[in-house]
Every structure is written in structure tokens, then in C-alpha cells.
Design a protein around this motif. Structure first.
Motif, PDB file in Angstrom:
ATOM      1  N   LYS A  43       0.838  -1.199   0.000  1.00  0.00           N
ATOM      2  CA  LYS A  43       0.000   0.000   0.000  1.00  0.00           C
ATOM      3  C   LYS A  43       0.874   1.250   0.000  1.00  0.00           C
ATOM      4  CE  LYS A  43      -0.576   0.476   5.021  1.00  0.00           C
ATOM      5  NZ  LYS A  43      -1.565   0.579   6.128  1.00  0.00           N
ATOM      6  N   VAL A  44       0.263   2.359  -0.378  1.00  0.00           N
ATOM      7  CA  VAL A  44       0.991   3.633  -0.371  1.00  0.00           C
ATOM      8  C   VAL A  44       1.347   3.981   1.072  1.00  0.00           C
ATOM      9  CG1 VAL A  44       0.915   6.074  -0.974  1.00  0.00           C
ATOM     10  CG2 VAL A  44      -0.270   4.400  -2.416  1.00  0.00           C
ATOM     11  N   PRO A  45       2.626   4.125   1.389  1.00  0.00           N
ATOM     12  CA  PRO A  45       3.018   4.350   2.789  1.00  0.00           C
ATOM     13  C   PRO A  45       2.659   5.741   3.301  1.00  0.00           C
ATOM     14  CG  PRO A  45       4.930   4.464   1.360  1.00  0.00           C
ATOM     15  CD  PRO A  45       3.794   4.017   0.499  1.00  0.00           C
ATOM     16  N   THR A  46       2.189   5.788   4.525  1.00  0.00           N
ATOM     17  CA  THR A  46       1.893   7.072   5.169  1.00  0.00           C
ATOM     18  C   THR A  46       2.890   7.379   6.289  1.00  0.00           C
ATOM     19  OG1 THR A  46       0.349   6.048   6.734  1.00  0.00           O
ATOM     20  CG2 THR A  46      -0.561   6.837   4.652  1.00  0.00           C
ATOM     21  N   SER A  47       3.776   6.441   6.566  1.00  0.00           N
ATOM     22  CA  SER A  47       4.800   6.645   7.598  1.00  0.00           C
ATOM     23  C   SER A  47       6.092   5.990   7.128  1.00  0.00           C
ATOM     24  CB  SER A  47       4.359   6.015   8.922  1.00  0.00           C
ATOM     25  OG  SER A  47       4.326   4.600   8.817  1.00  0.00           O
ATOM     26  N   LEU A  48       7.186   6.298   7.784  1.00  0.00           N
ATOM     27  CA  LEU A  48       8.461   5.698   7.417  1.00  0.00           C
ATOM     28  C   LEU A  48       8.470   4.197   7.686  1.00  0.00           C
ATOM     29  CD1 LEU A  48      11.039   8.401   8.606  1.00  0.00           C
ATOM     30  CD2 LEU A  48      10.122   8.005   6.311  1.00  0.00           C
ATOM     31  N   ASP A  49       7.783   3.752   8.733  1.00  0.00           N
ATOM     32  CA  ASP A  49       7.683   2.311   8.994  1.00  0.00           C
ATOM     33  C   ASP A  49       6.944   1.619   7.850  1.00  0.00           C
ATOM     34  OD1 ASP A  49       9.087   2.399  11.367  1.00  0.00           O
ATOM     35  OD2 ASP A  49       7.293   2.585  12.623  1.00  0.00           O
TER      36      ASP A  49
END
Length: 424
Positions: A170-176
Motif C-alpha cells: 500500500k501507499v506508505p503514510t509513515s516511514l515504517d
């Protein structure tokens, strides 16, 4: 820039010379003429990139149609050379342009040196209440206006939709989440998830802001970059490399990043609206819908990027201030900003332009305008641009493993204090 006694004296002399060349209200060259009576030449230094410069050249030369007695001399100056080239020309009182497309961080610096003409009360500053407040912030220094906003921008996550979908990421929203997506991409295709821009300190800012930090507190004159968020920002960048979520280069980062993303070597990068035209020419994006844009991944505190962009400034020593003011008015007008968005998808600085359907419906504007509204204001101080060099040096050391994030943050703060003598 170190400014000793000689430099200070030079600035004072240049300021007097500039006033004599174009600032004398009795000289008939103070912006009092009507646009219909303009004549002569306006030399315009444009700092746009290869994908943008043809559009800006055509728009600039369009001024001649409205003012047939004015010749626009268009000169494209590479961004990396423009700052030093303008200072050399203005400092030598020879060869400087009448009007320059000026990076937002340069305005305060140039104004402090006495190289820019104040625009308050001139035709250049037209319908000032129509400018986005965030964009207008960079145009002021010591209570005066020295530029007008031309383009506003911020950084965002560019991603290859197909590569993420094929990997089940999925498109990441955080660095993790970015690390997780990169691991899935590497397992599926052997490709790398993310290109980390490691040679340009501007790209450090999303990591710093994401940890809740800042460069300085200009109001209270305190250094902030060596606080704990600064340490975490350096550490976050190094972790992306160590985890193999990202690749980077010590030099030529722009070309390497663009080529890696356009060819599908990497699935994601952080970039701004200025990259859209170039990215769209890549093999991976022949299908324009394959390009996705999302907010930068958050650090441990928030998602945040720097407010950037370009302003238009007038050289204080111009021999043709009247035409220069009118040229700036024209180039920052609503109609020219609309054309810029339609041609190359850059973001306007005028609120009214966002009401135009062709602009409001622009794919990239739909994302970048909300992002710009939430972008973090940089410190608009004379030394603002100089703050980037210490960051660049320490970024390189951290990413190569030559120093620790803690040492890098401390060294950056120490360098800032040498530049900002009255900051704590």
C-alpha cells in the motif's frame, strides 16, 4: 557567507550605487510611468529547469506583445549557478539582470546585501491581497517587500502505482510503512522501494519536520536543529539505507533519482511539482495514470514538508525599473499563472487562480494545493540559504557511516551558531 568589514563596506557602496542607478525618485525611473509608455530592454534571468524553460521563455516574451517598445532578453540560468552568478554580477555592479526568478530562500539574503529594489508602492506589487499568505511570507525582509510570489510548492511522495500493486504494497503514510512496502517490492521484483535524496539538504527537511523539529526559532533566536528531533531525523535517513528500503548517491542525486524512478529501478521518491514534466517523460509513465502522488511519509510525530517556491525580484541597480516593475506584474499576474499551471502543472501563488476550472481540475494541483497549505514555513532570514550547507555536509557523513546522528546534529548546531552570531 562571512561578512567582514570589507564586505559590509561593499554592500553600503553598492546600495548607494543602486539608488543612483534606479532608485532616485527625481530620475523618472521609479515606476511612475504608465505601462503604455514603456520602452527599452528588460533582461530576465529564469532559473527554471529543462522541462519548464520553454514555457517560461514563451510567457516572458509574451510581454512584448503588450508592450511593443520593450524587448525582453530571456536568459536561462541553471539553478545551481544562479545564486553565485547573481551575487557576482550585482556585487560587481555589472551584468546583473533587471529581473530574476529568485528561489524563496534567496530573497532575504539578496535584500540584506542591498541588491534588490523594494517593491512597495510600485506596479510590481499588484493585488497583493490575492497572494497565498504562505507564498507571500518569503517576499518580505525588515518590513519591506522585495519580491512577488510566482510559484509555490512543497515535497511529496511520488510512487509507481503498478510496482506497488504488483508487490501487494500500500501507499506508505509513515516511514515504517515505507520500509514495509520496500521489503515487499524487493521480495517481488528484486527492485528497491525508495530513492533517498542524500546529496541535497532540502530533502532533509521532511525528516526533521516529521520528528517535530525545525532549523531555528527565528522569533526567539534559538537554534533548534541539534535538539532531539534533529538527531532522530538523521537517524531515520540512515535507517532507510541500513534496512535496504532505500538507495542513495553521494553526488548527482537529482539525475540519479529521476532516472531510477522513471526507469522503474525504484518505486518511490520524494520530489516536488517541478519534477512532474520530467517524470511524465519516463518509460514507466507512458500511461500517465501510473504516477501516484501522496503526502510524504510521516516520522514519529507528523507528516510535514517545507514550503518552497520561486519569487520574482528586481535588481536595485536596474537601468529600466519602470519596465522591470511592469514585467514582474505581468509574470505574476493571474493569467500568466493560469497558463503556467495549464502548461507544466506548477502551483499558482494567487488565490483567485485556484478558482479557474482548468487549474482546480489539474491532477497535481488537487494534491499539492492542500499540501502547500499545510507546509512548514522556513526561516525567512538573511542566512536562511546558508543554513543548508552544514546539513549537506553532515548528511553525507551520516549516510556513509562516517559519523553518528548524534554527532551530526551537534555539528550542525555548532555550524549554525557560527553563522547566526546572536542565536543561542
Amino acid at each position: 557567507m562571512r561578512r567582514g568589514i570589507a564586505a559590509t563596506a561593499l554592500v553600503a557602496a553598492l546600495t548607494m550605487t543602486a539608488a543612483a542607478c534606479g532608485g532616485d525618485s527625481d530620475g523618472g525611473n521609479n515606476g511612475s510611468k504608465s505601462g503604455k509608455g514603456l520602452s527599452g530592454t528588460v533582461t530576465f534571468w529564469d532559473t527554471s529547469n529543462e522541462a519548464e524553460k520553454a514555457t517560461y521563455k514563451a510567457l516572458a516574451e509574451g510581454f512584448e506583445k503588450e508592450h511593443p517598445n520593450v524587448k525582453v532578453k530571456y536568459v536561462n540560468v541553471p539553478f545551481g549557478e544562479a545564486n553565485a552568478k547573481f551575487k557576482n554580477a550585482a556585487g560587481g555592479n555589472a551584468g546583473a539582470p533587471d529581473v530574476m526568478r529568485t528561489e524563496v530562500a534567496w530573497v532575504a539574503d539578496f535584500a540584506n546585501l542591498g541588491y534588490l529594489a523594494p517593491l512597495d508602492g510600485t506596479p510590481a506589487l499588484d493585488k497583493a491581497d490575492d497572494y497565498l499568505p504562505t507564498a507571500a511570507g518569503s517576499t518580505k525582509f525588515n518590513g519591506k517587500t522585495y519580491a512577488v510570489p510566482q510559484v509555490t510548492d512543497t515535497l511529496a511522495l511520488f510512487y509507481n502505482k503498478k510496482m506497488l500493486k504488483d508487490a501487494g504494497a500500500k501507499v506508505p503514510t509513515s516511514l515504517d510503512e515505507l520500509k514495509d512496502a520496500s521489503a515487499k517490492i524487493r521480495k517481488k521484483s528484486g527492485k528497491t522501494g525508495f530513492y533517498l535524496r542524500g546529496d541535497d539538504p532540502y530533502w532533509f527537511l521532511p525528516y526533521l519536520y516529521g520528528e517535530g523539529g525545525d532549523l531555528v526559532d527565528a522569533k526567539n533566536k534559538t537554534i533548534k536543529v541539534d535538539d532531539q528531533p534533529g538527531v532522530k531525523a538523521y537517524a531515520a535517513m540512515k535507517d532507510l539505507l541500513d534496512s535496504k528500503a532505500a538507495i542513495t548517491d553521494a553526488s548527482d542525486g537529482w539525475n540519479n533519482m529521476e532516472n531510477a524512478f522513471k526507469s522503474g529501478k525504484v518505486a518511490m521518491m520524494i520530489n516536488g511539482p517541478w519534477a512532474i514534466e520530467d517524470v511524465s517523460s519516463g518509460a514507466q509513465f507512458k500511461d500517465k495514470d501510473n504516477l501516484g502522488v501522496a503526502p510524504v511519509p510521516a516520522g514519529s510525530v507528523r507528516q510535514a514538508s517545507p514550503q518552497g517556491g520561486w519569487d520574482l525580484s528586481v535588481y536595485a541597480g536596474s537601468k529600466n525599473l519602470d519596465a522591470s516593475y511592469e514585467f514582474v506584474k505581468y509574470m505574476s499576474s493571474a493569467k500568466v499563472q493560469q497558463k503556467t499551471t495549464e502548461k507544466i502543472s506548477l502551483l499558482p501563488t494567487r488565490k483567485s487562480v485556484y478558482d479557474v476550472p482548468a487549474v482546480a481540475d489539474n491532477k497535481m494541483v488537487k494534491f499539492f494545493k492542500p499540501a502547500v497549505d499545510k507546509a512548514v514555513q522556513r526561516p525567512w532570514i538573511a542566512q536562511g540559504n546558508a543554513l543548508f550547507e552544514p546539513i549537506r555536509l553532515q548528511m553525507a557523513k551520516v549516510l556513509s557511516g562516517d559519523t553518528s546522528p548524534e554527532q551530526a546534529a551537534k555539528a550542525t548546531g555548532d555550524a549554525f551558531r557560527k553563522l547566526l552570531k546572536d542565536y543561542k
